[in-house]
Design a protein around this motif. Sequence first.
Motif, short mmCIF file in Angstrom:
data_model
loop_
_atom_site.label_atom_id
_atom_site.label_comp_id
_atom_site.label_asym_id
_atom_site.label_seq_id
_atom_site.Cartn_x
_atom_site.Cartn_y
_atom_site.Cartn_z
N GLY A 564 13.71 -4.07 -26.15
CA GLY A 564 14.76 -3.93 -27.15
C GLY A 564 15.88 -4.93 -26.90
N PHE A 574 16.76 -4.45 -36.14
CA PHE A 574 16.02 -3.25 -36.51
C PHE A 574 14.95 -2.92 -35.45
CE2 PHE A 574 12.27 -1.31 -38.48
CZ PHE A 574 12.82 -0.12 -38.95
N MET A 575 14.16 -3.89 -35.06
CA MET A 575 13.10 -3.66 -34.07
C MET A 575 13.70 -3.35 -32.69
SD MET A 575 10.33 -3.59 -35.65
CE MET A 575 9.31 -3.41 -34.18
N GLU A 577 16.47 -1.69 -32.13
CA GLU A 577 16.86 -0.28 -32.16
C GLU A 577 15.63 0.63 -32.06
OE1 GLU A 577 19.30 0.52 -35.53
OE2 GLU A 577 21.02 -0.63 -34.79
N THR A 578 14.53 0.19 -32.70
CA THR A 578 13.28 0.98 -32.64
C THR A 578 12.84 1.17 -31.19
OG1 THR A 578 12.58 0.18 -34.82
CG2 THR A 578 10.87 1.07 -33.36
N TYR A 579 12.87 0.08 -30.43
CA TYR A 579 12.42 0.17 -29.03
C TYR A 579 13.45 0.87 -28.14
CZ TYR A 579 8.05 -2.27 -29.66
OH TYR A 579 6.76 -2.58 -30.03
N TRP A 580 14.73 0.74 -28.46
CA TRP A 580 15.73 1.49 -27.69
C TRP A 580 15.52 3.00 -27.87
CZ3 TRP A 580 20.23 -2.03 -29.77
CH2 TRP A 580 20.30 -3.19 -28.98
N LYS A 581 15.27 3.41 -29.10
CA LYS A 581 15.02 4.82 -29.36
C LYS A 581 13.74 5.30 -28.69
CE LYS A 581 17.53 4.74 -33.78
NZ LYS A 581 17.40 4.77 -35.27
N LYS A 582 12.74 4.44 -28.68
CA LYS A 582 11.49 4.78 -27.99
C LYS A 582 11.76 4.98 -26.50
CE LYS A 582 6.75 3.22 -27.21
NZ LYS A 582 5.73 2.16 -27.47
#
Length: 620
Positions: A564, A574-575, A577-582
């Motif tokens: 991330g 966007f991507m 944030e996706t990996y931070w949330k993961k």
Amino acid sequence: MTLKSIYRLAMHGIVAATLLAGFVARAAMPDNKPKLVIPDSLRAAYRYTDALKQTAIHRDTAAARKAYMEILELDSTYAPALYQLAQQELREPGREPQALEYARKAYEQDTMSGWYTDVYARSLVLNNRYDDALPIYRRLMRMEPNNADNYRILAMIYNQRKQPYSAISILDSADMRFGKNPYLSNMKRHLLISTGQMERAIEEAQESVDAAPYEVENVVSLAETYAAAKKDSLARATFERALEMDSTNVQALGLYADFCSQQRDTKGYLGALQRLYALDGFPLERKIQLFENLTKDRKFYGQNYFALGAMATAMAMRHPDDKRVVDIYGDHLLAGGEVEAALAHFKLHLKDEPPQMDYYMAVIDLEDYLARPDSVDVYVQQAVKLFPDDPALYIRKANRQYIKGDLHGSVATFEQALEIAPTDSLKGQIWGYIGDTYHAMVERLDAGAKADTTGFKLRINKKKATQQRNKSYETSLALYENNAMTLNNYAYFISEETDDAELLEKAMKMSAKAIYLEKGNSTYLDTFAWILYKLGRYEQARKHMRQALSLDRTESAELPLHYGDILFALNERFMAETYWKKALGMGADKEAIELRLAIPKEAKDKRVEEFVVVDKKKKK
């Protein structure tokens, strides 16, 4: 020694004694006592009689060989001595060439002697000179037409010369002369099978059964022949008949197991093996080898766990003190998830004499797996007392101290392991562990005294701990330059503590070597990608971090967190944030993720570190 051999020796002795009686003279001595005078022409015969005594009476082959050699010094063509030497050499593995030389010389002295011809022929066969042996055995068959062994060997020679039909013809001749001989019949049966003459092979096997219907071996041979002829139903029924006659017959069970295996009858195959494993007549070496081969395929092992377990249990019951069996049974319990049973099994063997360190190591590992630190400490201490010169135990002890937070004690114990480590590579590994321990001190000092709940106070400051860590890693790599773990950890810690381009380049070289040494290691790829990120090489960092994520089996939150950060630097918000949330879902620090998600949307061409403090995580 066979009756025939004793008879031969006796005949040689009689001949020698007769010669001596006719030609030995007596001379008068000054005291008028007669003295035995042996003419030069008879010295070899006289010494031969003495050598026979050494062989037949005293069983002293060394003295006999010496005597025979002395005879040959007197007369190099003395055939009886050459014959006896050839016989002795044939009985000693690796001496076949010497036997052939003696046998050849004896044969040349008297080609009509059946004894000399026989030993010469056998010597040629044992030296793999089949072409030369063939005419000699043909002569022997004419000289000794009633010796069945000559037919056997002649058939074997033809088979070795790739002339199986000639071998079969010789065995047919033996049948006509001697009638059915079990050994020769079995030999012919195999030759008939090898040449595709299945009906004749079945007839041969059936004749043996008819001649001796209560001999299990004959019934087994018939079953084996049916199997070779693809008459599967008859083969199975005949094998079962043999096992009804003798359920403990190792040969029958072994061949039946092979038959079931070829038929892909797993239940029948393992059933036969279970019965074999319960028999002492089936060699332990074979049991172990078979079990290891069967358990290599984890899927097959899982599907047949209980059947294979019965085999392991049978071995453990019949060979309870064999270390290989102890290991196999313990590993089998672990494969089935029976951890407590495996622990009890290995504990049972801790008092074996002599003590086995492997058993202590197994107990220590299992107690550690079951999260019983006090028990681990007890068994580590016991093991260290029993095996004070084994560095592996000091390493285990140091690891236990590390886990409990006694970092200074851990370093001291690692240093004890260093004193007895036998190789530079092991010393290099230990120095790497010491470096890791000093880094743990750095992390604890960073966290502050309030965060320390171990009860073991540190007696070092951060600067000194960092210096000792780096010095330990440098020493580790000087002793063992291919220590991938040290290369990775040292590289990662450098990248976390500096933005200096020169130091980061040094770290990148170490990291690159680590991923070369251990291809496919996701943690090491993560380190390499992170160093590239610190150097501003974001596209390269993304490539390697993708690879790390695809290979990761550790479910580490650190990898998606780093990815991330790399994507954020590439303006892919966007991507990122996706990996931070993961990463958050995989256990990453909630506050660290929230700080990242709170970074202003308009932030461009910046790194995460400009907005939040990035946690420094330990690598392993």
